[in-house]
Motif scaffolding. Structure first.
Motif, PDB file in Angstrom:
ATOM      1  N   GLU A  89       0.382  -0.847   0.314  1.00  0.00           N
ATOM      2  CA  GLU A  89      -0.102   0.598  -0.271  1.00  0.00           C
ATOM      3  C   GLU A  89       1.115   1.195   0.252  1.00  0.00           C
ATOM      4  OE1 GLU A  89      -3.117   0.210   2.964  1.00  0.00           O
ATOM      5  OE2 GLU A  89      -3.334  -1.716   2.761  1.00  0.00           O
ATOM      6  N   TYR A  90       2.370   1.855   0.510  1.00  0.00           N
ATOM      7  CA  TYR A  90       3.086   2.314   0.805  1.00  0.00           C
ATOM      8  C   TYR A  90       4.180   2.122   0.014  1.00  0.00           C
ATOM      9  CZ  TYR A  90      -0.821   4.374   4.427  1.00  0.00           C
ATOM     10  OH  TYR A  90      -1.705   4.871   4.743  1.00  0.00           O
ATOM     11  N   LYS A 141       0.191   2.844  10.018  1.00  0.00           N
ATOM     12  CA  LYS A 141      -0.298   3.949   8.971  1.00  0.00           C
ATOM     13  C   LYS A 141      -0.070   5.299  10.035  1.00  0.00           C
ATOM     14  CE  LYS A 141      -3.095   1.222   5.902  1.00  0.00           C
ATOM     15  NZ  LYS A 141      -5.146   0.569   5.416  1.00  0.00           N
ATOM     16  N   LYS A 147       0.958  10.240   5.937  1.00  0.00           N
ATOM     17  CA  LYS A 147      -0.853  10.510   5.502  1.00  0.00           C
ATOM     18  C   LYS A 147      -1.605  10.603   6.962  1.00  0.00           C
ATOM     19  CE  LYS A 147      -0.201   7.680   1.484  1.00  0.00           C
ATOM     20  NZ  LYS A 147      -0.590   7.943   0.619  1.00  0.00           N
TER      21      LYS A 147
END
Length: 149
Positions: A89-90, A141, A147
């Motif tokens: 995802e990152y 996260k 983010k």
């Protein structure tokens, strides 16, 4: 009466046919696996670092997440898929490194790692956050400053 020559010849034919079928099945499976990999766009960008390469690996500008782990550590093994999902995802924001604590004792001692798994977030080569234990992906996260905004 069937001759011995006919029986031997038919066995060769059966073996060749079985071999051809296995080859065709292998080709089809490989073809479908390649399609699935393209469809899922799986990117495995987690790098394994060593004592000698760690400083060079940290010179990466931006964020680097370093996970200290060991193969015998149960929580480390359960945390690995979470780290891989986080990396998928990152991967465009954070670089992920893994260090085997058993094989790289100098780096482990330098950062004072006393429990596994330990994850340290670096920004431009400087540690900015430390996470102890296997955590949920949401906790990882939350550590990413860009983010959270």
């Amino acid at each position: 009466m069937i001759s011995r020559r006919f029986i031997i010849g038919s066995r060769k034919f059966e073996n060749n046919l079985a071999l051809r079928i296995r080859i065709q099945i292998s080709k089809l499976l490989l073809k479908y696996v390649k399609k699935i990999m393209k469809w899922r766009k799986i990117q495995m960008t987690i790098c394994h670092s060593t004592d000698t390469t760690f400083k060079a690996d940290l010179k990466h500008e931006g964020l680097t997440l370093v996970n200290f782990w060991a193969p015998w550590c149960g929580p480390c093994r359960s945390f690995a898929p979470i780290l891989e999902r986080f990396d998928q995802e990152y991967s465009n924001v954070v670089r992920v490194l893994k260090i085997n604590a058993d094989e790289q004792p100098n780096t482990v001692a330098h950062y004072g790692i006393l429990s596994l798994p330990t994850t340290i977030l670096f920004k431009n080569g400087e540690p900015i956050d430390k996470i102890l234990g296997a955590v949920h992906i949401d906790k990882l996260k939350q550590c990413i400053p860009d983010k959270n905004n």
